[in-house]
Write an enzyme that holds these catalytic residues in place. Structure first.
Site, PDB file in Angstrom:
ATOM      1  N   ASP A 282       0.860  -1.180   0.000  1.00 35.51           N
ATOM      2  CA  ASP A 282       0.000   0.000   0.000  1.00 35.51           C
ATOM      3  C   ASP A 282       0.901   1.236   0.000  1.00 35.51           C
ATOM      4  O   ASP A 282       1.191   1.822   1.041  1.00 35.51           O
ATOM      5  CB  ASP A 282      -0.902  -0.044   1.232  1.00 35.51           C
ATOM      6  N   GLU A 520       4.428  -8.615  -0.533  1.00 38.22           N
ATOM      7  CA  GLU A 520       2.982  -8.447  -0.385  1.00 38.22           C
ATOM      8  C   GLU A 520       2.330  -8.743  -1.728  1.00 38.22           C
ATOM      9  O   GLU A 520       2.752  -8.226  -2.760  1.00 38.22           O
ATOM     10  CB  GLU A 520       2.598  -7.039   0.081  1.00 38.22           C
ATOM     11  N   GLU A 570       0.310  -9.444   4.095  1.00 38.06           N
ATOM     12  CA  GLU A 570      -0.842  -9.694   3.227  1.00 38.06           C
ATOM     13  C   GLU A 570      -0.444 -10.422   1.946  1.00 38.06           C
ATOM     14  O   GLU A 570      -0.742  -9.990   0.838  1.00 38.06           O
ATOM     15  CB  GLU A 570      -1.542  -8.369   2.913  1.00 38.06           C
ATOM     16  N   GLU A 635      -1.058  -4.229  12.966  1.00 40.93           N
ATOM     17  CA  GLU A 635      -1.637  -2.960  12.540  1.00 40.93           C
ATOM     18  C   GLU A 635      -2.915  -2.724  13.349  1.00 40.93           C
ATOM     19  O   GLU A 635      -3.721  -3.645  13.510  1.00 40.93           O
ATOM     20  CB  GLU A 635      -1.967  -2.952  11.039  1.00 40.93           C
ATOM     21  N   PHE A 695      -6.118   7.206   0.369  1.00 43.34           N
ATOM     22  CA  PHE A 695      -5.862   6.107   1.299  1.00 43.34           C
ATOM     23  C   PHE A 695      -4.385   5.981   1.651  1.00 43.34           C
ATOM     24  O   PHE A 695      -4.015   5.203   2.518  1.00 43.34           O
ATOM     25  CB  PHE A 695      -6.379   4.795   0.720  1.00 43.34           C
ATOM     26  N   ASN A 698      -2.483   8.131   5.882  1.00 40.67           N
ATOM     27  CA  ASN A 698      -2.888   7.490   7.135  1.00 40.67           C
ATOM     28  C   ASN A 698      -1.958   7.838   8.289  1.00 40.67           C
ATOM     29  O   ASN A 698      -1.933   7.141   9.294  1.00 40.67           O
ATOM     30  CB  ASN A 698      -2.891   5.957   6.995  1.00 40.67           C
TER      31      ASN A 698
END
Length: 1208
Positions: A282, A520, A570, A635, A695, A698
């Site tokens: 991400d 990931e 992930e 997380e 997104f 954060n």
């Protein structure tokens, strides 16, 4: 470039040969589309080699290195600590930290090459090491096949190339390609291992000469990080190829290097390769040579690798019984007989608390001879190496000579390793930092030095707003210092290995590290329903996946700060992950392993490390009794915009349960990229499609490392000491609990001060200090009689302010830095909630007039006008001057807020923002208006306005919302939520005991009765509002508890009111579910100052629990007091930005602050901000504002004289 399908061995390809496949056959795949080819001629992984010339040079290197790091840290600490230092003659100096204006000469977040530092802070450089960083020639081409023929040859004419700085990401240079942000969606069609034919390709060239004397040894070329895959040539000879953008790649350059003239290094970098499928983090997709490039020379034979272990033995009470140091070293030689007669010599040197490196060793074991192995080794990338030797040394009995390393006591040592000949002369020398530290699992606990520490952690991306992933030294120092100042003790390298010196910085300042491989594959299975699609279940990808973990462990195993290995992020679960777990466990049994993928509870993880598990879920794990592993959230607390609510609940659970050992907040820094005209840009702003918008924002700090308000909450909840008041038979006591595990609150002092109604009291009886340093053992408490005496007869509220601060400076904070503070209530202001007395009335004549649909009321100097058609206050004046902006300045009912990022989180219409839009809260219009006026006693008039509010534009359901998926994540479930024994998240189907009916939307009406009592001294505004009809509209068909954003009063106030004062929580922004760090007193601020706290516009700037608010103009003041059943306004806020424009804007540049007014909101109730995640409605029930009937009000007292604080 014309692709040459040349045959023969890769190492033999020279000149213009450019090989694109791993076989000679033209049908073979390209190297960058073949998961079996992760490198060509790349050296085996090993620790960082500094190639010192001698033992003395090694110590001089570390003296310079530690001096520079400490000098930078101190300068950064002084900047970051502003507003958090006890002031001369003042109790506390609140302030705004604006690093943008504080970092001239530091250049805070640019690459280290641009760092403007004085000569007094020299940059440490290793001997026999040459940096190639700087200006390179560069050209970007649409694909590898279009790169120019022969660009790698020394004689190539690169006049048509541009200039680029190395290290950098080419997308951040403003003229090549563009940044692209996605959360988990791949930016191209998923057809592994193939990547797009349109594969932007960067061609780099740089010339250099090597120092004299390098001709005697082997020369190695080292790339710190290249995204995503690259080939490199030296003087036209192919050195090799490599993938894995976040770990170094090295190639033997000895044969191709010219020692007596110019050399030309050429590098071809591909934007996409099959390895890209394993790097779906991400973050921004950015390309190029983004970490440093160096050459270093080593003699033959030479030290190639070494492993340092520090076995520790503890007694039953946790005391240190014994300490040892073990070192295994590897030497490379051309032939076996070169190893004979050579030995490993070690010396361990203390680094003092002042950063001084002792020239005298703490330990210096007897030299150990190297022994050649029996097998002829295959050493990738080093054709000249034909023999390998090994030596092992051990030094025991160090328990009385060394101090242990921990995040609380980061004591480090310099280990110098020498390869010595038969006569004892040094032939090669290496060095590293060593910390004596043990981490292991025992009894269901993660132990560091035999103590079950809590991970006060945060996830950190490597990010710079100007240079992307090419971060500099000062940027890292800013991050580490700010983390320490916010009481973090741990950092997760999310989701890839970081720059090598980051780990050393964590060791020096004291941060536990979870190290994570560059792995990931979230985009293969975003809904967590098709695990078999992940590459970890495909044998073709097994070696590539395993290599990412094994290379990381081999390179980073000596870092004392690394206490836990991760297996990635992930990436699903399958044989390749299990294989990595087995390899890492066997390779390094001194550290536990964690991995969330596959449920966070597979056999491959030693730690249960879920993502975004709710408090009740993690409590269930530790209370159920069937787990013998600790829980550490990898997380949690998704800090997207105005967020990080509910954090106090997590920390209450952590502190009350030994098996819950903390977690890592997501995440540290907003990953905004600075735009060409200033401001920060995010996904979609560069025309990048697909994208996941904001997104990437954060962070707890802004891109240029300005802390967001939530940092204060983290700092308070993670503080090394907590305070409370308790009653004993002999009186009130202050309880000070030491939450550290290794210190006795050393170097800390406690200051106390009495506040009466928010004002600091003078006199020796109202302030003092309590000595705590050394008095409170780890995990113990100190109970002290409260030094304050008070009488219950007074009506005033009393608070005891406790401030814990550093007595002396540390590496990360200056002297008097405030570590924690808290307000403890000694006496409540009033035993029960009740209205203030009525507004004073007099014989002042009352005048009521009506003209053109306007009802005008005058009582002495106060004049108020009401619109008959809307019921709004259209004008309010005092002594001829406006109290509010004419037109619709209020006071008026306020039910809406500009949506936060969390408000917008939720698929299929479940977000609060969707439900508020469905209810029409943004634009409710009054109908059926009835305005009546009547006398309310001498000198008073009461105007009653009855109306029905309805949406200005009725909601039209086109059915698309129910078909829309969440653009970001999967409803906050993640793998942990799919465990069979995980408790289901509560589904709320009733509000205040009333059944919520299914309702897709539709027009709802809200009945309001507003009563305004007007006197010569001011105005009382009371509201009765029936919000029950909105319950149906806001219920999301009974699946989620309905909530309004707020219920309160708003005004638009002229900018002539230049000061705002409130008695309540502050000084920073806080909300009902994020206010643990706030302290209660009288605070003051300029309400006209634009203060956007977040990159994306939305609700911000609130302060909780205000018992009064006052605004001051040039000739009179307005005091605002709550009326009704609540003693305080639950939230107050002010801003010069129009709320509707803020709500609709994507960037603050789209909103202009009003130069003539500001908006003041006084809320009876205000919804929390949430933060368990940002993709589902996560505001907890007690922080919702249910649609119900409310009766509340506000008093506005007007005075011409200078203000005197109000006792309420």
């Amino acid at each position: 470039m014309a692709i040459a399908e040349a045959g023969g061995a890769r190492g033999g390809m020279e000149g213009g040969g450019f090989r694109t496949s791993s076989c000679a056959s033209s049908a073979a795949p390209n190297d960058w589309e073949n998961p079996r080819v992760t490198s060509i001629n790349r050296c085996e992984p090993h620790v960082l080699l500094r190639s010192h010339a001698s033992h003395r040079d090694a110590l001089e290197y570390w003296v310079a290195r530690t001096e520079r790091t400490r000098a930078l840290a101190r300068r950064v600490a002084d900047v970051c600590a502003q507003g958090s230092v006890l002031g001369e003659g003042e109790f506390y100096l609140p302030g705004d930290v604006d690093l943008r204006s504080q970092t001239e000469g530091l250049d805070s977040v640019t690459d280290e090459g641009d760092l403007r530092t004085p000569p007094s802070i020299p940059r440490a450089v290793g001997n026999n090491v040459l940096s190639l960083d700087g200006e390179w020639r560069f050209g970007l081409f649409p694909s590898p096949s279009e790169a120019p023929d022969g660009f790698q040859r020394p004689g190539f004419d690169d006049a048509g190339f541009d200039t680029i700085r190395v290290p950098s990401n080419w997308q951040c240079q403003g003229q090549w390609d563009r940044p692209h942000y996605t959360n988990f969606e791949y930016p191209f069609e998923v057809e592994p291992p193939r990547v797009p034919r349109d594969n932007p390709t960067g061609c780099y060239r740089v010339g250099f000469e090597v120092p004299r004397g390098w001709s005697k040894g082997r020369v190695v070329l080292r790339f710190g990080g290249v995204d995503s895959a690259f080939y490199c040539w030296l003087n036209g000879s192919l050195l090799g190829y490599a993938q894995d953008s976040k770990l170094p790649s090295e190639f033997d350059a000895s044969a191709a290097l010219r020692h007596d003239g110019a050399n030309v290094l050429a590098v071809l970098v591909l934007k996409w390769c099959d390895g890209t499928y394993l790097e779906d983090q991400d973050h921004w997709w950015l390309s190029g040579i983004f970490r440093g490039v160096t050459l270093y020379t080593k003699p033959t034979p030479s030290l190639f690798d070494y492993c340092v272990r520090t076995p520790l033995d503890f007694d039953e009470s946790g005391g240190l019984k014994s300490a040892s140091m073990e070192v295994d070293a590897v030497v490379h030689a051309g032939v076996a007989h070169e190893i004979t007669g050579r030995s490993l010599k070690l010396s361990l040197h203390e680094v003092s608390a002042r950063g001084e490196v002792s020239p005298s060793p703490v330990a210096s074991p007897k030299p150990t001879p190297f022994v050649a192995g029996k097998w002829r080794p295959h050493v990738a990338g080093l054709p000249s190496v034909a023999a390998v030797g090994r030596a092992s040394a051990r030094e025991g009995g160090l328990e009385g000579k060394i101090s242990l390393w921990s995040a609380e006591t980061p004591r480090v040592y310099v280990l110098v390793l020498e390869l010595v000949g038969e006569s004892g002369e040094c032939e090669d020398c290496e060095s590293c930092l060593v910390g004596f530290r043990a981490s292991r699992l025992k009894g269901g606990r993660l132990l560091v030095n035999e103590r079950p520490v809590k991970m006060r952690g945060v996830n950190r991306h490597e990010h710079d707003p100007r240079s992307g992933k090419a971060i500099g030294e000062v940027s890292m120092v800013f991050d580490a210092v700010l983390m320490k100042q916010a009481n973090f003790n741990a950092v997760r390298c999310s989701h890839y290995p970081n720059r090598y010196d980051w780990y050393e910085l964590c060791a020096l300042l004291g941060l536990y590290v979870v190290d994570e491989p560059n792995l990931e594959t979230h985009g293969f299975d975003p809904a967590l329903t098709r695990n078999e699609e992940n590459p970890c279940n495909n044998p073709e990808w097994a070696a590539a996946i395993l290599e990412r973990g094994s290379r990381m462990a081999a390179m980073h195993r000596n870092h004392p700060a690394v206490v836990v290995w991760s297996l990635g992020n992930e990436a699903g679960y399958g044989p390749a992950i299990a294989a990595m777990a087995g390899w890492v466990r066997d390779f390094d049994p001194t550290r536990p392993i964690q991995y969330e993928g596959g449920g966070s509870r597979t056999s491959s993880t030693d730690i249960i490390c879920p993502m975004y598990a709710r408090v009740h879920q993690i409590l269930r794990v530790v209370t159920k009794g069937d787990e013998d592993r600790p829980v550490v959230l990898c997380e949690y607390a998704h800090s997207m915009g105005n967020s990080t609510g509910n954090l106090h609940k997590y920390w209450r659970a952590f502190l009350e349960n030994e098996g819950l050992q903390g977690g890592f907040i997501w995440d540290w820094v907003d990953q905004g990229i600075e735009g060409p005209e200033g401001g920060y840009l995010y996904g979609g702003d560069f025309g990048d499609d697909p994208n996941d918008a904001q997104f990437c924002l954060n962070g707890l700090v802004s891109p240029d490392r300005v802390p967001h308000p939530a940092v204060a909450e983290c700092k308070h909840l993670q503080a090394p000491a907590s305070f409370s008041l308790e009653e004993e038979p002999w009186g009130t006591v202050i309880v000070i609990r030491n939450l550290d595990y290794f210190t006795r609150l050393d170097n800390l002092r406690l200051k106390w001060q009495v506040f009466e109604n928010g004002v600091a009291q003078d006199g020796e009886a109202s302030r003092g200090e309590i000595q705590v340093a050394g008095r409170v053992a780890p995990q113990q408490e100190l109970r002290i009689s409260c030094p304050v005496a008070w009488s219950d007869d007074t009506d005033h509220g009393l608070d005891l302010q406790l401030t814990l601060y550093q007595e002396e400076p540390t590496l990360w904070a200056p002297r008097n830095f405030v570590v924690n503070e808290k307000s403890l209530m000694l006496k409540c202001q009033s035993p029960e909630a009740k209205d203030p007395p009525p507004l004073p009335k007099s014989s002042t004549p009352v005048v009521c007039e009506e003209e053109a649909g306007v009802l005008s009321v005058r009582v002495g100097p106060v004049a108020v006008e009401f619109s008959r058609s809307t019921g709004e206050v259209t004008r309010w004046r005092y002594a001829g001057e406006d109290v509010v902006v004419p037109g619709a300045g209020g006071p008026t009912l306020n039910l809406f807020r500009a949506c936060t990022d969390n408000d917008r989180g939720g698929a299929f219409g479940t977000s609060f923002a969707s439900r508020w839009a469905r209810a029409g809260l943004l634009d409710l219009r009054a109908g059926e208006v009835e305005v009546t006026g009547a006398g309310a006693g001498p000198g008073a008039v009461e105007v009653t306005v009855r109306s029905v509010l309805r949406p200005a534009i009725p909601w039209e359901d086109d059915g698309q919302e129910d078909l829309a998926g969440d653009p970001n994540e999967v409803g906050g479930i993640h793998w942990f939520g799919r465990d069979e024994d995980a408790e289901e998240v509560e589904v709320v189907e009733a509000v205040e005991g009333r059944q919520v009916e299914e309702e897709k939307g539709g027009e709802a009406s809200v009945r309001v009765v507003a009563r305004y009592t007007i006197t010569a001294c001011g105005l009382d505004a009371r509201y009765e509002v029936d919000l029950d009809p909105l319950a149906r509209t806001l219920s999301c068909r009974g699946r989620t508890a309905p909530s309004l954003p707020r219920v309160g009063v708003k005004l638009e106030v002229p900018a002539t009111f230049g000061q705002l004062e409130w008695l309540g929580d502050g000084p920073h922004e806080c909300y009902p579910d994020r206010k643990a760090a706030a302290t209660r007193r009288v605070w003051s601020e300029d309400p006209n100052r634009p203060r956007p706290a977040y990159i994306v516009p939305g609700e911000c700037g609130g302060r909780t629990n205000a018992s009064h608010v006052a605004i001051f103009g040039p000739s009179f003041s307005v005091r605002c007091l709550p009326l009704g059943p609540r003693e305080n306004f639950e939230l107050v806020s002010w801003s010069p930005y129009p709320p509707r424009e803020v709500h609709e804007a994507k960037h603050w540049s789209e909103v202009s602050p009003s130069p003539s007014s500001f908006h003041l909101c006084l809320d009876h109730r205000h919804m929390g901000v949430g933060g368990d995640d940002s993709w589902s409605p996560t505001v907890h029930r007690e922080y919702l504002v249910p649609p119900a009937s409310y009766a509340f009000g506000c008093r506005f007292s007007l005075e011409e004289t200078d203000p005197v604080r109000v006792d309420t």
